[in-house]
Design a protein around this motif. Structure first.
Motif, PDB file in Angstrom:
ATOM      1  N   ARG A 181      44.411  61.618 -71.415  1.00 45.99           N
ATOM      2  CA  ARG A 181      43.838  62.428 -70.502  1.00 45.99           C
ATOM      3  C   ARG A 181      42.780  61.433 -69.709  1.00 45.99           C
ATOM      4  O   ARG A 181      41.535  61.846 -68.964  1.00 45.99           O
ATOM      5  CB  ARG A 181      43.066  63.499 -71.068  1.00 45.99           C
ATOM      6  N   ILE A 182      43.029  60.281 -69.553  1.00 42.10           N
ATOM      7  CA  ILE A 182      42.312  59.158 -68.786  1.00 42.10           C
ATOM      8  C   ILE A 182      42.001  59.875 -67.402  1.00 42.10           C
ATOM      9  O   ILE A 182      43.082  59.962 -66.733  1.00 42.10           O
ATOM     10  CB  ILE A 182      42.909  57.830 -69.044  1.00 42.10           C
ATOM     11  N   ARG A 183      40.876  59.503 -66.770  1.00 37.00           N
ATOM     12  CA  ARG A 183      40.623  59.862 -65.476  1.00 37.00           C
ATOM     13  C   ARG A 183      41.666  59.118 -64.448  1.00 37.00           C
ATOM     14  O   ARG A 183      41.414  57.948 -64.692  1.00 37.00           O
ATOM     15  CB  ARG A 183      39.377  59.914 -65.044  1.00 37.00           C
ATOM     16  N   PRO A 184      42.281  59.761 -63.579  1.00 34.92           N
ATOM     17  CA  PRO A 184      43.083  59.076 -62.676  1.00 34.92           C
ATOM     18  C   PRO A 184      42.347  58.103 -61.720  1.00 34.92           C
ATOM     19  O   PRO A 184      41.120  58.498 -61.305  1.00 34.92           O
ATOM     20  CB  PRO A 184      43.870  60.149 -62.139  1.00 34.92           C
ATOM     21  N   THR A 185      42.682  57.230 -61.285  1.00 33.58           N
ATOM     22  CA  THR A 185      42.374  56.490 -60.017  1.00 33.58           C
ATOM     23  C   THR A 185      42.298  57.253 -58.746  1.00 33.58           C
ATOM     24  O   THR A 185      43.203  58.068 -58.681  1.00 33.58           O
ATOM     25  CB  THR A 185      42.703  55.148 -59.762  1.00 33.58           C
ATOM     26  N   ILE A 186      41.445  57.161 -57.703  1.00 35.12           N
ATOM     27  CA  ILE A 186      41.610  57.646 -56.633  1.00 35.12           C
ATOM     28  C   ILE A 186      42.913  57.499 -55.858  1.00 35.12           C
ATOM     29  O   ILE A 186      43.698  58.577 -55.561  1.00 35.12           O
ATOM     30  CB  ILE A 186      40.566  57.354 -55.536  1.00 35.12           C
ATOM     31  N   GLU A 187      43.675  56.476 -56.086  1.00 35.98           N
ATOM     32  CA  GLU A 187      44.924  56.172 -55.385  1.00 35.98           C
ATOM     33  C   GLU A 187      45.913  56.902 -56.327  1.00 35.98           C
ATOM     34  O   GLU A 187      46.821  57.604 -55.687  1.00 35.98           O
ATOM     35  CB  GLU A 187      45.183  54.915 -55.673  1.00 35.98           C
ATOM     36  N   GLU A 188      45.881  57.230 -57.545  1.00 32.31           N
ATOM     37  CA  GLU A 188      46.831  57.921 -58.510  1.00 32.31           C
ATOM     38  C   GLU A 188      46.364  59.248 -58.019  1.00 32.31           C
ATOM     39  O   GLU A 188      47.847  60.013 -57.894  1.00 32.31           O
ATOM     40  CB  GLU A 188      46.533  57.563 -59.846  1.00 32.31           C
ATOM     41  N   ARG A 189      45.301  59.570 -57.680  1.00 32.11           N
ATOM     42  CA  ARG A 189      45.249  61.267 -57.271  1.00 32.11           C
ATOM     43  C   ARG A 189      45.994  61.598 -56.211  1.00 32.11           C
ATOM     44  O   ARG A 189      46.536  62.497 -55.999  1.00 32.11           O
ATOM     45  CB  ARG A 189      44.005  61.554 -57.424  1.00 32.11           C
TER      46      ARG A 189
END
Length: 311
Positions: free
Chosen positions: A22-30
């Motif tokens: 559940r690691i916070r996604p990067t902005i690019e991944e989002r």
């Protein structure tokens, strides 16, 4: 009602594609994740689209104008549309098919707005752009082929947040003149955790971790999430707001706040047409490749907007 079988299949697909942690996604991944999700919005619409720019507080704002077929020289109702994406993702490109389908269904000349995104442009940049775009359309309605007396403002998810805020701004400032607001799966409250946010906190489409990460990227440190520009449900004044078309989904984390806003507006004497769609999930209206209900809700919105615009 139980979760729709096709919606359950979609959630299963999304869960399988999600990273194991559940690691916070990067902005690019989002942003890539939303772009992939919006590929399920496979719908064809008979509209003409042209791109342009309008002046904004942070520089030119790109927009795309969708024009359904009308008699030459005839103006049509206008629809200023704000895409979803948690204020950090989405674009006029990701929501191209949804915007085109809404233009065709409603018979409106629809202006889809490329507002600034966080974290590059934090609150209140997106709101400033949304207000500027709506004011531009209202003032330049004739050149856009729009009837200024029939202006609708709407959006989906975080875009619906912007639409609600724009309408509250217009009420407080007595301009621009907005006939109706159309809120699809709106995100309206970050002040309290509702039962639906708790029940669907692990939703693969829009889980609580993503909602919180988006909010953290959007807000400057120390900003009060109870601010009505962030949580429109918390607005102290709603009497006199434009008529509201609100669509929520039974299995959506933000269901309760959308339902509560509909009730709040009704109690204040605002005309409201609200449907909570049984068995459906967040963003279902944009999942036409999987969910038949996507086409049905767009048709319903079209009928509702046409009815209001013809009053």
């Amino acid at each position: 009602m139980p979760l729709d079988p096709l919606a359950k299949r979609l959630l299963t697909m999304m869960a399988a594609a999600a990273p194991p942690s559940r690691i916070r996604p990067t902005i690019e991944e989002r942003r890539q994740s939303l772009a992939k999700l919006m590929q399920f919005a496979r719908t064809e619409a008979n509209v003409a689209a042209t791109d342009g720019t309008l002046p904004g507080p942070g520089g030119p704002i790109a927009y795309r104008l969708y024009a359904p077929a009308v008699d030459e020289g005839e103006t049509a109702p206008g629809f200023v549309f704000f895409h979803g994406g948690g204020m950090v993702a989405g674009s006029i490109e990701t929501h191209d098919r949804v915007a085109a389908a809404l233009a065709e269904a409603t018979g409106c000349r629809l202006v889809s707005v490329e507002y600034r995104l966080a974290p590059e442009h934090k609150f209140p940049a997106a709101i400033e752009d949304a207000i500027a775009a709506t004011e531009f359309v209202a003032k330049n309605a004739a050149s856009l082929g729009i009837d200024a007396a029939r202006l609708i403002v709407g959006g989906d998810s975080a875009g619906a947040t912007l639409a609600a805020v724009v309408c509250q701004y217009a009420l407080d400032n007595a301009a621009p003149d907005i006939l109706a607001q159309c809120l699809i799966c709106p995100v309206l409250d970050f002040e309290e955790t509702s039962p639906s946010r708790e029940a669907f906190a692990e939703d693969p489409l829009i889980d609580q971790a993503t909602l919180e990460a988006d909010l953290a990227d959007y807000l400057p440190e120390g900003t009060d999430p109870a601010d009505a520009r962030i949580s429109p449900l918390r607005a102290s004044r709603v009497k006199g707001l434009p008529a509201a078309i609100i669509h929520t989904a039974e299995f959506d984390p933000v269901r309760d706040e959308g339902n509560a806003y509909a009730s709040k507006l009704l109690a204040a004497g605002v005309i409201v047409e609200h449907t909570c769609h049984d068995g459906m999930v967040h963003n279902f209206h944009a999942m036409g490749a999987i969910l038949p209900q996507a086409k049905l809700v767009l048709m319903q919105i079209g009928e509702q907007v046409r009815r209001i615009a013809e009053r």
